[in-house]
Motif scaffolding. Structure first.
Motif, PDB file in Angstrom:
ATOM      1  N   ALA A   1      -5.218   5.445   1.278  1.00 50.19           N
ATOM      2  CA  ALA A   1      -4.923   4.209   2.006  1.00 50.19           C
ATOM      3  C   ALA A   1      -3.577   4.304   2.718  1.00 50.19           C
ATOM      4  N   SER A   2      -2.584   4.926   2.074  1.00 54.88           N
ATOM      5  CA  SER A   2      -1.270   5.099   2.701  1.00 54.88           C
ATOM      6  C   SER A   2      -1.371   5.987   3.930  1.00 54.88           C
TER       7      SER A   2
ATOM      8  N   THR B   1     -11.915   7.264   4.903  1.00 54.24           N
ATOM      9  CA  THR B   1     -12.260   5.908   4.459  1.00 54.24           C
ATOM     10  C   THR B   1     -13.401   5.927   3.448  1.00 54.24           C
TER      11      THR B   1
ATOM     12  N   PHE C   1      -5.126   4.890  -3.336  1.00 52.40           N
ATOM     13  CA  PHE C   1      -3.941   4.343  -2.678  1.00 52.40           C
ATOM     14  C   PHE C   1      -3.244   5.407  -1.827  1.00 52.40           C
TER      15      PHE C   1
ATOM     16  N   LEU D   1     -12.012   7.162   0.209  1.00 55.76           N
ATOM     17  CA  LEU D   1     -11.281   6.089  -0.467  1.00 55.76           C
ATOM     18  C   LEU D   1     -12.239   5.217  -1.272  1.00 55.76           C
ATOM     19  N   TYR D   2     -13.361   4.869  -0.665  1.00 51.16           N
ATOM     20  CA  TYR D   2     -14.359   4.048  -1.365  1.00 51.16           C
ATOM     21  C   TYR D   2     -14.903   4.776  -2.591  1.00 51.16           C
TER      22      TYR D   2
ATOM     23  N   VAL E   1       0.832  -1.205   0.000  1.00 56.13           N
ATOM     24  CA  VAL E   1       0.000   0.000   0.000  1.00 56.13           C
ATOM     25  C   VAL E   1       0.864   1.252   0.000  1.00 56.13           C
TER      26      VAL E   1
ATOM     27  N   MET F   1      -2.967   3.966   6.637  1.00 60.92           N
ATOM     28  CA  MET F   1      -2.012   2.988   7.145  1.00 60.92           C
ATOM     29  C   MET F   1      -1.028   3.642   8.115  1.00 60.92           C
TER      30      MET F   1
END
Length: 269
Positions: free
Chosen positions: A242-243, A222, A239, A225-226, A23, A246
């Motif tokens: 997502a990073s 989130t 991504f 992101l979706y 990711v 994370m």
């Protein structure tokens, strides 16, 4: 059996490391200053996640402000005041059951209870997350309260302190690490939640202040992101988000570990 355990540990650590590295490699090159500090514009086809970052902060603040007093207060009552063990066991069982319910069901309940009455907004999403995180705060605080030695309470009672004074000056300072750990874990769950918020908070990318933002629909990181991955096919942005998530998760887990070590050292000294 020892070999199987080594294999299980290796697979678990390897999968976690692979997911993290994959990711980050895919996402970090797509993280730019413009992405982090601008709002999306459909006219110029510009993508920015600043509203999503702010919406995430708003919903974390609103959720914690409501869930912390409720969870800590419920834990104090069940541990220090409640005398009927059957009722305490029933409430604990209900809390454990709540923590295992899929988040999509929380989203449906939040939509019916909060969104239908308040409208789709961040506050409705925050109230939904309050229900989701209440068992976590309550159970971690309860377990932490039980670690305070009974002799501390008896010594304070022997000095003439009242029940609430004993709890406030002796018990709570001795279990503050559990409260903080539960709070940090709740922040991690809030940051990673999407299904419940899709139903209750919406997915708008408008830039608002705190008060206006809580009363308006908005997408957290989130949910964004979706939307970018599923609805718009912007996998580079997905991504990148997502990073960020994370890295925030790693920081939250690291902070929880540091808090536990700090208070364990202070308690031993």
């Amino acid at each position: 059996m020892k070999g199987l355990m080594y294999v299980a540990v290796g697979l678990t650590a390897g999968l976690a490391l692979f997911l993290l590295v994959y990711v980050l490699i895919k996402g970090i090159p797509n993280i730019t200053w413009e992405l982090l500090t601008t709002s999306p514009s459909y006219i110029s086809q510009k993508i920015g996640i600043l509203p999503d970052i702010l919406n995430t902060i708003y919903i974390v603040i609103a959720t914690l402000v409501i869930v912390l007093p409720l969870g800590v207060g419920a834990a104090i009552y069940l541990t220090e005041y409640a005398s009927n063990k059957k009722i305490v066991a029933l409430i604990e069982y209900a809390a454990e059951t709540l923590s295992g319910i899929p988040s999509i069901i929380y989203g449906l309940v939040g939509m019916l209870l909060f969104s239908n009455n308040m409208g789709t907004c961040l506050m409705a999403g925050a109230l939904t997350l309050v229900i989701m995180n209440l068992p976590t705060i309550m159970r971690t605080t309860q377990e932490s309260l039980k670690t305070v030695p009974q002799s501390y309470r008896e010594g304070a009672f022997g000095l003439g302190a009242g029940k609430w004074r004993v709890i406030r000056t002796v018990v709570l300072p001795g279990c503050v690490d559990g409260v903080i750990t539960g709070c940090i874990l709740s922040v991690g769950r809030i940051l990673g939640e999407s299904a419940a918020l899709l139903f209750s908070a919406g997915f708008a990318h408008a830039l608002n202040g705190l008060i206006e933002g809580l009363s308006s629909p908005g997408a957290t990181l989130t949910v964004a992101l979706y939307v970018y991955a599923k609805e718009q096919g912007e996998f580079g942005v997905a991504f990148a988000i997502a990073s960020i998530l994370m890295l925030l998760t790693v920081m939250i887990n690291f902070a929880a570990t540091l808090v536990q070590k700090h208070f364990a050292k202070r308690r031993s000294s």
